[in-house]
Design a protein around this motif. Structure first.
Motif, short mmCIF file in Angstrom:
data_model
loop_
_atom_site.label_atom_id
_atom_site.label_comp_id
_atom_site.label_asym_id
_atom_site.label_seq_id
_atom_site.Cartn_x
_atom_site.Cartn_y
_atom_site.Cartn_z
N LEU A 1 20.62 7.24 0.15
CA LEU A 1 19.20 7.32 -0.21
C LEU A 1 18.90 6.41 -1.39
O LEU A 1 17.86 5.72 -1.40
N ARG A 2 19.78 6.36 -2.38
CA ARG A 2 19.58 5.46 -3.53
C ARG A 2 19.53 4.00 -3.08
O ARG A 2 18.83 3.18 -3.68
N THR A 3 20.28 3.66 -2.03
CA THR A 3 20.24 2.30 -1.49
C THR A 3 18.81 1.94 -1.11
O THR A 3 18.33 0.83 -1.41
N GLN A 4 18.12 2.85 -0.43
CA GLN A 4 16.72 2.59 -0.06
C GLN A 4 15.83 2.51 -1.29
O GLN A 4 14.93 1.65 -1.36
N GLN A 5 16.05 3.38 -2.24
CA GLN A 5 15.19 3.41 -3.42
C GLN A 5 15.37 2.15 -4.26
O GLN A 5 14.40 1.60 -4.79
N ILE A 6 16.59 1.65 -4.37
CA ILE A 6 16.84 0.40 -5.09
C ILE A 6 16.18 -0.75 -4.34
O ILE A 6 15.54 -1.64 -4.94
N LEU A 7 16.31 -0.74 -3.02
CA LEU A 7 15.68 -1.78 -2.20
C LEU A 7 14.17 -1.77 -2.39
O LEU A 7 13.53 -2.82 -2.52
N GLY B 1 0.82 -1.20 0.00
CA GLY B 1 0.00 0.00 0.00
C GLY B 1 0.85 1.25 0.00
O GLY B 1 0.66 2.16 -0.79
N ARG B 2 1.86 1.27 0.87
CA ARG B 2 2.73 2.44 0.99
C ARG B 2 4.10 2.00 1.45
O ARG B 2 4.21 1.20 2.40
N LEU B 3 5.14 2.49 0.79
CA LEU B 3 6.50 2.16 1.19
C LEU B 3 6.83 2.83 2.53
O LEU B 3 6.15 3.75 2.98
N TRP B 4 7.87 2.33 3.16
CA TRP B 4 8.36 2.98 4.37
C TRP B 4 8.80 4.41 4.05
O TRP B 4 9.13 4.75 2.91
N THR B 5 8.81 5.26 5.06
CA THR B 5 9.30 6.63 4.88
C THR B 5 10.81 6.62 4.80
O THR B 5 11.48 6.06 5.68
N MET B 6 11.35 7.20 3.74
CA MET B 6 12.80 7.29 3.58
C MET B 6 13.24 8.60 4.21
O MET B 6 13.09 9.66 3.63
N ARG B 7 13.78 8.46 5.42
CA ARG B 7 14.00 9.63 6.27
C ARG B 7 15.50 9.73 6.58
O ARG B 7 15.98 9.18 7.57
N GLN B 8 16.26 10.43 5.72
CA GLN B 8 17.68 10.56 5.94
C GLN B 8 17.97 11.59 7.03
O GLN B 8 17.49 12.71 7.00
N TYR B 9 18.79 11.17 7.98
CA TYR B 9 19.19 12.00 9.12
C TYR B 9 20.12 13.10 8.61
O TYR B 9 21.14 12.82 7.97
N ALA B 10 19.78 14.35 8.83
CA ALA B 10 20.60 15.43 8.31
C ALA B 10 20.48 16.65 9.20
O ALA B 10 19.48 16.84 9.91
N GLY B 11 21.50 17.49 9.14
CA GLY B 11 21.54 18.70 9.93
C GLY B 11 22.99 18.95 10.29
O GLY B 11 23.63 18.10 10.90
N PHE B 12 23.53 20.07 9.86
CA PHE B 12 24.91 20.38 10.21
C PHE B 12 25.15 21.87 10.07
O PHE B 12 24.43 22.58 9.37
N SER B 13 26.15 22.34 10.81
CA SER B 13 26.59 23.72 10.73
C SER B 13 25.43 24.68 11.03
O SER B 13 24.81 24.59 12.08
N THR B 14 25.11 25.56 10.12
CA THR B 14 24.13 26.62 10.37
C THR B 14 22.74 26.22 9.88
O THR B 14 22.60 25.31 9.06
N PRO B 15 21.70 26.91 10.32
CA PRO B 15 20.36 26.66 9.80
C PRO B 15 20.28 26.83 8.28
O PRO B 15 19.55 26.09 7.61
N GLU B 16 21.03 27.79 7.73
CA GLU B 16 21.02 28.00 6.27
C GLU B 16 21.57 26.78 5.54
O GLU B 16 21.00 26.33 4.54
#
Length: 560
Positions: free
Chosen positions: A386-392, A82-97
């Motif tokens: 991310l491509r690893t998840q998409q291929i999977l 019905g729906r694939l898992w959420t592909m949620r890459q952990y990210a955040g570094f340096s400044t908000p920009e």
């Protein structure tokens, strides 16, 4: 369940096979190891599994169909069809920009959910210009000081169209308040906000140490979040009860399962003692597990987790809502299994770990970048992850049927074994008065430390092979680009904080902080006061310092 006569015949045939086919080979060649175990050594692996190993399996009671109790085979009736898992890459570094730019990049590349990493000062409730923050600003994640930073992070990202996970614990109430405030600015109805805050303070005392307050007021804040979000943000998961960091600290799979579910029990009991009904908040609980190397052990762990949580909630708390008994979880591949040597091998490790998570039925997944043993991941390594998840998802066939390893004699037997060991550990925890008591006694921490010590000894003595580390080594230095946070980046963040302080209404800030202090001294829910404070652009440090003053700071061993 198999017929007893049939099982007896299977046992006899196995014994004959062993005598006729196995013993001559053993006498001549032996085997690679005297004993085979799962990845963490928790379970001994037999040479052959047959129906005899699952002879007492009751399909309805032990497995059930997907979407039906005890949810061993998954909480959704159509799985990933019905729906694939959420592909949620952990990210955040340096400044908000910088983080905003990375988020837009990931969404453009097909990511389906955001996952927010915070730097250590933010995780500890300090502003970027605090003495305790020196040298750490923006290094382990994005530096968030005020609502202005959160506005920048989500600039151009409609919060009613994304789901956001925030890996934040002690100051989780403050960062959640900022997220809600950004949603309010965007005109998003709070009931439409989707995502998760980690908010798992017991795990911090056990494994990560990014705590601020002692256990009792920390649990009060968590309960306030449960209560507030049940009515205000019903689609937002109020806690991600985290085995991930317990496993990263060195635990076995069974320990990860036992201590994580034990923490979950503690949170539920605390909320009920505070006057909440289990069905008010339990559907918003979520879990966060580690995806390790041994595919079969991990699949067994995930399946056992769902069945155990269903049974625990049903037996201990007797909810009316079936969703209160459903364990939903996020998985991140194992950072501790990444190697600085031959980093290309990490792509393979991550792929297998991700496969285990998908075969085990995860609801969302983060795949690590190959370079994360060295530094923050580059855009190239994040894209490969991310491509690893998409291929999977689209090429492997792993998402086409639900719980595809169900019925495997090995997997079903291993699921039972992991569950049995986890329950034994949980019984010890109960004997010690529950997880809170066991953590304050340092008993949980010692169990994990002992396991980590044994694992390191096995690696050093080559009882456990880590490819490229203690076997199949090459004499080369890793060559690759790494993301760096410079002193100029850190100063830019501090300058931005000073500008925010100059432009805000200090009288409004002081009034909001004083109202929060007043609420902390009472039994009122703190969340409305924290939201009011962040909307005046009071900083993370200022808000956390009010609660530090009122609640104190935690010191291991109970000293205040």
């Amino acid at each position: 369940m198999f017929d007893p006569d049939e099982l007896e015949e299977i046992r006899a045939n196995k014994a004959e096979w062993h005598e006729a086919a196995v013993e001559p080979v053993l006498d001549r060649f032996g085997e690679r190891k005297e004993t085979f175990t799962t990845d963490t050594g928790g379970q001994e692996v037999d040479r052959l599994y047959t129906p005899d190993d699952v002879g007492d399996l009751d399909y309805e009671a032990d497995l059930g169909n997907p979407g039906e109790p005890p949810y061993t085979r998954g909480v959704y009736s159509t799985g990933y069809r019905g729906r694939l898992w959420t592909m949620r890459q952990y990210a955040g570094f340096s400044t908000p920009e910088d983080t905003n730019e990375r988020y837009h990049y990931l969404l453009d590349e097909g990511q389906t959910g955001l996952s927010m990493a915070f730097d250590l000062p933010t995780q500890m409730g300090y502003d970027s210009d605090a003495s305790m923050a020196a040298g750490e600003v923006g290094k382990a994640g994005v530096a968030i000081d005020s609502l202005a930073d959160m506005e920048t992070v989500f600039d151009g990202i409609p919060l009613d169209e994304v789901s956001t996970s925030m890996t934040i614990n002690a100051p989780a109430s403050v960062l959640l308040a900022m997220y809600i405030a950004v949603g309010d600015q965007q005109g998003v109805d709070r009931s439409e906000l989707r995502g998760t805050i980690q908010n798992d303070i017991l795990k911090e005392y056990i494994a990560r140490n990014t705590y601020i307050y002692p256990p009792e007021p920390s649990m009060r804040i968590i309960t306030d979040i449960f209560d507030f979000c049940a009515s205000e943000t019903p689609k937002f998961n109020t806690i991600s009860i985290s085995g991930y960091h317990i496993r990263e600290a060195g635990s076995t799979a069974a320990q990860e399962l036992a201590f994580t579910l034990g923490n979950g029990i503690e949170y539920v009991e605390t909320a009920i003692e505070a006057g909440l009904d289990v069905d008010e908040f339990a559907p918003q609980l979520s879990f966060f597990f580690n995806g390790h190397n041994n595919i079969f052990e991990e699949v067994a762990k995930f399946r056992a987790a769902r069945r155990m949580w269903h049974d625990i909630i049903e037996e201990r708390f007797d909810p009316d809502d079936p969703k209160s008994k459903q364990l939903k979880f996020h998985t991140q591949t194992a950072g501790s299994m990444l190697t600085a040597q031959q980093i290309e091998n990490n792509v393979v490790r991550v792929a297998y770990q991700a496969l285990a998570a998908v075969l085990g039925g995860t609801q969302s997944l983060h795949t690590n970048g190959k370079d994360e043993a060295l530094a923050l991941p580059t855009e190239e390594s994040v894209r490969t992850a991310l491509r690893t998840q998409q291929i999977l998802a689209h090429e492997s066939g792993a998402a086409d049927t639900i719980d595809p390893l169900a019925g495997s004699y090995y997997v079903e037997s291993l699921t039972d074994d992991v569950e049995e060991e986890a329950y034994e550990i949980m019984d010890e925890v109960d004997d010690r008065g529950g997880m809170l008591e066991a953590v304050e006694q340092q008993w949980v921490q010692r169990q994990i430390q002992d396991t980590a010590f044994d694992r390191q000894r096995e690696i050093e003595e080559k009882e456990r092979i880590i490819v490229g580390v203690n076997e199949f080594e090459v004499d080369e230095d890793p060559e690759m680009d790494v993301e760096e946070v410079t002193e100029a980046d850190q100063q830019r963040k501090i300058d931005s904080l000073e500008e925010t302080r100059e432009e805000r209404d200090d009288e409004a800030v002081d009034a909001a902080l004083e109202a929060l202090r007043d609420a902390a001294r009472s039994d009122r829910n703190l969340m409305p006061y924290i939201i009011d404070a962040v909307k005046t652009y009071a900083t993370v440090g200022e808000i956390c310092n009010v609660m530090r003053d009122e609640f104190g700071e935690y010191q291991p061993g109970g000293a205040m």
